[in-house]
Design a protein around this motif. Structure first.
Motif, mmCIF file in Angstrom:
data_model
loop_
_atom_site.group_PDB
_atom_site.id
_atom_site.type_symbol
_atom_site.label_atom_id
_atom_site.label_comp_id
_atom_site.label_asym_id
_atom_site.label_seq_id
_atom_site.Cartn_x
_atom_site.Cartn_y
_atom_site.Cartn_z
ATOM 1 N N CYS A 1 5.960 -11.870 6.803
ATOM 2 C CA CYS A 1 6.609 -10.708 6.537
ATOM 3 C C CYS A 1 8.020 -11.204 5.959
ATOM 4 O O CYS A 1 8.728 -11.921 6.551
ATOM 5 N N THR A 2 8.407 -10.702 4.819
ATOM 6 C CA THR A 2 9.585 -11.059 4.194
ATOM 7 C C THR A 2 10.414 -10.465 4.829
ATOM 8 O O THR A 2 11.798 -11.040 4.822
ATOM 9 N N LEU A 3 10.424 -9.303 5.547
ATOM 10 C CA LEU A 3 11.239 -8.456 6.182
ATOM 11 C C LEU A 3 11.998 -9.286 7.394
ATOM 12 O O LEU A 3 13.043 -9.777 7.437
ATOM 13 N N ARG A 4 11.074 -10.094 8.129
ATOM 14 C CA ARG A 4 11.409 -10.825 9.184
ATOM 15 C C ARG A 4 12.138 -12.159 8.651
ATOM 16 O O ARG A 4 13.011 -12.828 9.151
ATOM 17 N N LEU B 1 12.014 -12.098 17.063
ATOM 18 C CA LEU B 1 12.803 -11.403 17.454
ATOM 19 C C LEU B 1 13.544 -10.379 16.430
ATOM 20 O O LEU B 1 14.487 -9.943 16.590
ATOM 21 N N CYS B 2 12.969 -10.497 15.235
ATOM 22 C CA CYS B 2 13.468 -9.833 13.763
ATOM 23 C C CYS B 2 12.729 -8.730 13.501
ATOM 24 O O CYS B 2 12.696 -8.513 12.280
ATOM 25 N N GLY B 3 11.605 -8.266 14.362
ATOM 26 C CA GLY B 3 10.997 -6.871 13.946
ATOM 27 C C GLY B 3 11.511 -5.831 14.330
ATOM 28 O O GLY B 3 12.683 -5.710 14.700
ATOM 29 N N GLY B 4 10.814 -4.656 14.264
ATOM 30 C CA GLY B 4 11.375 -3.285 14.728
ATOM 31 C C GLY B 4 12.462 -2.841 13.798
ATOM 32 O O GLY B 4 12.685 -3.270 12.613
ATOM 33 N N ALA B 5 13.364 -2.051 14.565
ATOM 34 C CA ALA B 5 14.514 -1.460 13.660
ATOM 35 C C ALA B 5 15.528 -2.497 13.450
ATOM 36 O O ALA B 5 16.351 -2.360 12.655
ATOM 37 N N PHE B 6 15.576 -3.647 14.265
ATOM 38 C CA PHE B 6 16.748 -4.494 14.338
ATOM 39 C C PHE B 6 18.163 -3.921 14.257
ATOM 40 O O PHE B 6 18.869 -4.276 13.105
ATOM 41 N N THR C 1 0.893 -1.216 0.172
ATOM 42 C CA THR C 1 -0.016 -0.084 -0.010
ATOM 43 C C THR C 1 0.898 1.325 0.052
ATOM 44 O O THR C 1 1.964 1.250 0.484
ATOM 45 N N GLU C 2 0.333 2.472 -0.512
ATOM 46 C CA GLU C 2 0.965 3.676 -0.510
ATOM 47 C C GLU C 2 -0.213 4.415 0.362
ATOM 48 O O GLU C 2 -1.117 4.066 0.283
ATOM 49 N N THR C 3 0.473 5.093 1.314
ATOM 50 C CA THR C 3 -0.361 5.922 2.126
ATOM 51 C C THR C 3 -0.087 7.449 2.453
ATOM 52 O O THR C 3 0.935 7.817 1.992
ATOM 53 N N THR C 4 -1.182 8.137 2.917
ATOM 54 C CA THR C 4 -0.868 9.555 3.279
ATOM 55 C C THR C 4 0.033 9.782 4.422
ATOM 56 O O THR C 4 0.361 11.071 4.740
ATOM 57 N N GLY C 5 0.497 8.834 5.121
ATOM 58 C CA GLY C 5 1.277 9.012 6.539
ATOM 59 C C GLY C 5 1.504 7.558 6.943
ATOM 60 O O GLY C 5 1.382 6.710 6.488
ATOM 61 N N LEU C 6 2.290 7.874 7.984
ATOM 62 C CA LEU C 6 2.900 6.537 8.747
ATOM 63 C C LEU C 6 2.020 5.694 9.563
ATOM 64 O O LEU C 6 1.929 4.580 9.870
ATOM 65 N N ASP C 7 0.822 6.819 10.182
ATOM 66 C CA ASP C 7 0.245 6.150 11.333
ATOM 67 C C ASP C 7 -1.290 6.422 11.211
ATOM 68 O O ASP C 7 -1.426 7.600 10.986
ATOM 69 N N LEU D 1 5.403 -6.240 7.231
ATOM 70 C CA LEU D 1 4.060 -6.581 7.248
ATOM 71 C C LEU D 1 3.214 -5.646 8.377
ATOM 72 O O LEU D 1 2.106 -5.575 8.323
ATOM 73 N N ASP D 2 3.982 -5.533 9.568
ATOM 74 C CA ASP D 2 3.397 -4.763 10.698
ATOM 75 C C ASP D 2 2.768 -3.387 10.240
ATOM 76 O O ASP D 2 1.815 -3.081 10.715
ATOM 77 N N PHE D 3 3.563 -2.700 9.290
ATOM 78 C CA PHE D 3 2.874 -1.362 8.494
ATOM 79 C C PHE D 3 1.647 -1.694 7.896
ATOM 80 O O PHE D 3 0.715 -1.136 8.269
#
Length: 304
Positions: free
Chosen positions: A133-136, A243-248, A28-34, A109-111
């Motif tokens: 989540c492919t990032l995790r 343990l692989c989420g967040g800023a890591f 998705t593209e969004t108008t903001g982060l939150d 995927l958290d976002f």
């Protein structure tokens, strides 16, 4: 019930073969982060593909957020672009059909989950589908310096993704990353998570056919292109995806690696204990059988 029920990829012998599943790669593209501060979805894309990298379907459209479009410096979408685009509620039937029976995938995927939960589930998207989540997954399986979608793609395949910061461009890049992840793994990857659900989609295609979509990105020649071989940067011991989420950052990475080392040592000890226990049990059973055979032979001798 949460918006998505998250699973993970593992080299352990648990769950179905990841290559046997279908995936709905979402961006998705969004108008903001939150969404808690009023940010809304302005573009959605889904690439539906099989575990071997075969693309089944692609979908993308701009979305009317019913509010001012911010963040143009990132996604390039302005207020005039979303005029005549469908609303989130109009998007739901098509999106439901696209993710039915598939694992929903995104890079971070958290976002995406936050916007599904705040906007699309209230509009009617059924919650509770399987997620990945492919990032995790990358952080868990591979030792890289950076894990963003663009940098990981370039480090592993040598190609920079095209169409960055468009929903379809990023969904295609994530889909190719997933397909190459499954194809290049040193061992068979399995999906450790809830089984994908067949969602109620009766009438979804009829409802979707009455909506005028407004895609920003045209369809490509089809498929993800050739899957590239990856360099050998696979971890000896996979990390816990939780343990692989967040800023890591360096500290969280070190903690995850230490936990994986401890888990590997524990499993080795358990395997050694099981082997010793099994050998002792086999010896005891063997001795018992010998004694029983001897007693049986003696009994037959006395009877004779």
């Amino acid at each position: 019930m949460g918006t998505l029920r998250l699973g993970s990829l593992t080299r352990r012998r648990v769950g179905p073969r990841a290559a046997d599943l279908e995936y709905a790669v979402l961006d998705t593209e969004t108008t903001g982060l939150d969404p808690g501060t009023g940010a809304r979805v302005v573009e959605v894309a889904v690439v539906r593909l099989r575990g071997d990298g075969t693309v089944v379907e692609e979908f993308n459209t701009l979305v009317d957020p019913r509010t001012e479009v911010r963040g143009r410096e990132f996604h390039g979408i302005g207020d005039s672009d979303t005029v005549g685009a469908p609303t989130s509620a109009q998007l739901v039937p098509a999106l439901t059909e696209l993710v039915s029976g598939a694992v929903v995938v995104s890079h971070n995927l958290d976002f995406e989950q936050r916007f599904l939960a705040s906007e699309l589930v209230p509009a009617g998207l059924p919650p509770g589908q399987s997620g990945l989540c492919t990032l995790r997954a990358l952080r868990s399986q591979l030792d890289l310096r950076r894990y963003s979608l663009a940098r990981a793609s370039h480090a592993l395949s040598g190609d920079w993704p095209t169409g960055q910061h468009t929903a379809l461009g990023d969904a295609r890049a994530c889909a190719k990353l997933l397909a190459e992840l499954l194809a290049n793994a040193p061992g068979e990857l399995r999906y450790d998570g809830p089984e994908p659900r067949i969602l109620p989609v009766s009438g979804a295609r009829v409802a979707a056919s009455s909506v005028r979509w407004k895609p920003r990105t045209g369809g490509g020649p089809g498929g993800l292109g050739p899957l590239r071989p990856w360099p050998s940067c696979w971890r000896k011991a996979e990390l816990d995806p939780d343990l692989c989420g967040g800023a890591f950052d360096d500290r969280s990475r070190a903690e995850a690696e230490l936990a994986a080392h401890r888990d590997t040592r524990l499993r080795a000890r358990m395997a050694a204990v099981a082997a010793v226990t099994g050998a002792a049990a086999a010896t005891a059973v063997g001795g018992l059988l010998v004694r029983m055979a001897g007693e049986s032979g003696g009994l037959r001798g006395r009877r004779a």
